[in-house]
Design an enzyme around this catalytic site. Structure first.
Site, short mmCIF file in Angstrom:
data_model
loop_
_atom_site.label_atom_id
_atom_site.label_comp_id
_atom_site.label_asym_id
_atom_site.label_seq_id
_atom_site.Cartn_x
_atom_site.Cartn_y
_atom_site.Cartn_z
CG HIS A 94 41.83 77.04 14.52
ND1 HIS A 94 42.30 77.45 13.30
CD2 HIS A 94 41.06 75.96 14.26
CE1 HIS A 94 41.85 76.66 12.35
NE2 HIS A 94 41.08 75.74 12.91
CB THR A 120 33.51 77.26 14.31
OG1 THR A 120 32.41 76.77 13.52
CG2 THR A 120 33.00 77.76 15.63
CB SER A 121 34.17 78.23 8.64
OG SER A 121 34.22 79.60 8.33
NE ARG A 122 40.82 76.51 7.70
CZ ARG A 122 40.48 75.50 8.50
NH1 ARG A 122 39.71 75.70 9.56
NH2 ARG A 122 40.94 74.29 8.27
CD GLU A 128 43.47 80.70 13.15
OE1 GLU A 128 44.01 79.57 13.21
OE2 GLU A 128 42.29 80.85 12.86
N GLY A 156 26.75 71.79 5.45
CA GLY A 156 27.42 70.53 5.14
C GLY A 156 27.43 69.65 6.38
NE ARG A 157 32.32 66.66 5.89
CZ ARG A 157 32.95 66.64 4.71
NH1 ARG A 157 32.77 65.66 3.86
NH2 ARG A 157 33.79 67.61 4.39
CB ILE A 158 30.56 71.34 10.70
CG1 ILE A 158 31.81 70.44 10.74
CG2 ILE A 158 30.47 72.19 11.97
CD1 ILE A 158 33.13 71.19 10.68
P1 NAD Z 1 31.45 70.29 4.25
O1 NAD Z 1 32.16 70.25 2.95
O2 NAD Z 1 30.70 69.08 4.71
O3 NAD Z 1 30.43 71.52 4.31
C1 NAD Z 1 30.68 72.77 3.72
C2 NAD Z 1 29.36 73.28 3.13
O4 NAD Z 1 29.62 74.57 2.58
C3 NAD Z 1 28.84 72.40 1.98
O5 NAD Z 1 27.47 72.12 2.19
C4 NAD Z 1 29.06 73.24 0.73
O6 NAD Z 1 28.08 73.03 -0.28
C5 NAD Z 1 28.97 74.65 1.31
N1 NAD Z 1 29.66 75.64 0.47
C6 NAD Z 1 30.87 75.56 -0.11
N2 NAD Z 1 31.14 76.66 -0.81
C7 NAD Z 1 30.08 77.48 -0.67
C8 NAD Z 1 29.75 78.77 -1.16
N3 NAD Z 1 30.59 79.45 -1.96
N4 NAD Z 1 28.55 79.30 -0.83
C9 NAD Z 1 27.68 78.60 -0.05
N5 NAD Z 1 27.93 77.38 0.45
C10 NAD Z 1 29.11 76.82 0.14
O7 NAD Z 1 32.58 70.69 5.31
P2 NAD Z 1 32.53 70.47 6.90
O8 NAD Z 1 33.10 69.15 7.24
O9 NAD Z 1 31.18 70.83 7.39
O10 NAD Z 1 33.60 71.59 7.36
C11 NAD Z 1 33.38 72.96 7.07
C12 NAD Z 1 34.60 73.80 7.40
O11 NAD Z 1 34.73 73.93 8.82
C13 NAD Z 1 35.94 73.21 7.00
O12 NAD Z 1 36.23 73.41 5.63
C14 NAD Z 1 36.92 73.94 7.90
O13 NAD Z 1 37.38 75.11 7.27
C15 NAD Z 1 36.06 74.31 9.11
N6 NAD Z 1 36.52 73.60 10.33
C16 NAD Z 1 36.96 74.33 11.39
C17 NAD Z 1 37.36 73.69 12.54
C18 NAD Z 1 37.82 74.44 13.75
O14 NAD Z 1 38.62 73.94 14.52
N7 NAD Z 1 37.33 75.64 14.00
C19 NAD Z 1 37.37 72.29 12.61
C20 NAD Z 1 36.90 71.58 11.51
C21 NAD Z 1 36.47 72.25 10.37
#
Ligand code: NAD
Length: 327
Positions: free
Chosen positions: A285, A235-237, A266, A155-157
């Site tokens: 985090h 770095t997701s959850r 956490e 996705g975005r990240i």
């Molecule tokens: P996003 O929605 O742009 O990207 C998520 C991607 O995951 C999408 O392309 C989606 O299609 C895919 N996805 C969702 N469910 C799926 C599944 N079951 N199987 C396969 N792919 C799947 O989100 P983003 O802006 O890139 O952020 C992603 C995550 O990063 C956030 O939800 C957050 O939990 C985490 N995050 C962590 C921090 C940190 O401080 N560590 C900071 C920001 C975000």
């Protein structure tokens, strides 16, 4: 009378003050700890807007917050917000996508480099050993160039991570529930099944949101599929990985190491087995903890609240509420 905005007191003072300045003409911004306590719930009862960081926004809290119009999360992940319950009560839920993607992608690379070049160990070595040894005695480490990076969730990240991987001359493979043809074309990323990705990647980096589908997505079976020489970056959850299985994988060397910014609990308890392991790099985090990114996130949150309090539709609704209009 000014509107009331409640902000998490876990957020840094300078960011709270910044949001307060941005909203001072229309709202009183009150920072609050422990949103579950009776005292806090009494204050939340009069709130028009909430700015949570890690606080859970559920039925229990919402049933108290009778004036609430918007929950404006400082962050992109909203797994602790019951969006359905908010929608039922005609409360907007916004988040801060895009502005934080660079910061999280940079941290992902920092973790990868720390693991591949053992930066933590190297720093300690210079402070304690190097002068005594007289010449470098640390073993040779690994290049990123030429290695395969497997991105789970492009996705975005994930896409920002892929852009950096291309600059580092890595091969990029990905798995997502949606095929990202544009990124395939832009960066030469190859789409693989999750099993193929796990068995071919030298680094696996997770960027999916936490949902019922992604909870414990990486467990024993998946970890055993990875190469013994591979590193796992998260770095997701924390709950996307079965942390107990990960600890076994690290202790028994099914994989080479892990870089973790997020954990199932956490702050990470000091008695967690991860704390004693040498083949992990741990950060608290802090994916978005940069001055620039936090200010952008704060401006976005303030703008969403201003819009809703002045009768406009917010701009960054969570996907479940896209297209909905309450005011
Ligand atoms: P996003 O929605 O742009 O990207 C998520 C991607 O995951 C999408 O392309 C989606 O299609 C895919 N996805 C969702 N469910 C799926 C599944 N079951 N199987 C396969 N792919 C799947 O989100 P983003 O802006 O890139 O952020 C992603 C995550 O990063 C956030 O939800 C957050 O939990 C985490 N995050 C962590 C921090 C940190 O401080 N560590 C900071 C920001 C975000």
């Amino acid at each position: 009378m000014k509107a009331k905005v409640i902000i998490s007191d876990i957020i840094r003072r300078q960011i709270i003050d910044y949001i307060r300045t941005l909203l001072e003409d229309i709202a009183e911004v009150i920072s609050l700890s422990d949103w579950r306590s009776i005292g806090s719930l009494q204050i939340i009862r009069d709130a028009d807007a909430l700015i949570p960081l890690h606080e859970r926004i559920d039925e229990n809290l919402l049933s108290e917050a009778r004036r609430l119009k918007i929950v404006a999360r400082l962050g992109v992940g909203y797994d602790r917000i019951d969006v359905e319950a908010c929608t039922k009560r005609r409360i907007y839920v916004t988040h801060t996508p895009n502005v934080l993607s660079n910061a999280v992608a940079e941290l992902t690379f920092a973790l990868m480099l720390c693991l591949s070049r053992r930066m933590i160990e190297a720093d300690r070595y210079v402070r304690t050993e190097w002068a005594k040894a007289g010449r470098p005695t640390l073993p040779l480490r690994e290049d990123l160039a030429g290695k395969t990076l497997g991105i789970i969730g492009l996705g975005r990240i994930g896409t920002e991570v892929a852009r950096r991987a291309k600059a580092f001359k890595m091969r990029i493979v990905y798995y997502d529930k949606v095929r990202r043809k544009n990124v395939e074309e832009e960066l030469g990323a190859e789409y693989l099944s999750i099993d193929e990705l796990l068995s071919t990647s030298d680094f696996v980096s997770i960027h999916v949101p936490l949902t019922p589908e992604t909870t414990l997505l990486i467990g024993e079976k998946e970890l055993r599929r990875m190469k013994k020489t591979a590193y796992l970056i998260n770095t997701s959850r924390g709950l996307v990985i079965d942390e107990k299985a990960l600890c076994r994988a690290l202790e028994e060397h099914w994989i080479a190491g892990a870089g973790l910014d997020v954990f199932s609990r956490e702050p990470l308890p000091l008695d967690s087995p991860l704390v004693k392991m040498k083949n992990v790099v741990l950060t608290p985090h802090m994916g978005t903890h940069t001055v620039e990114t936090r200010r952008l996130m704060a401006s976005m949150v303030a703008e969403e609240i201003r819009r809703v309090l002045t009768g406009k539709a917010p701009l960054n609704l969570v996907p479940e509420q896209r297209g909905i209009r309450f005011n």
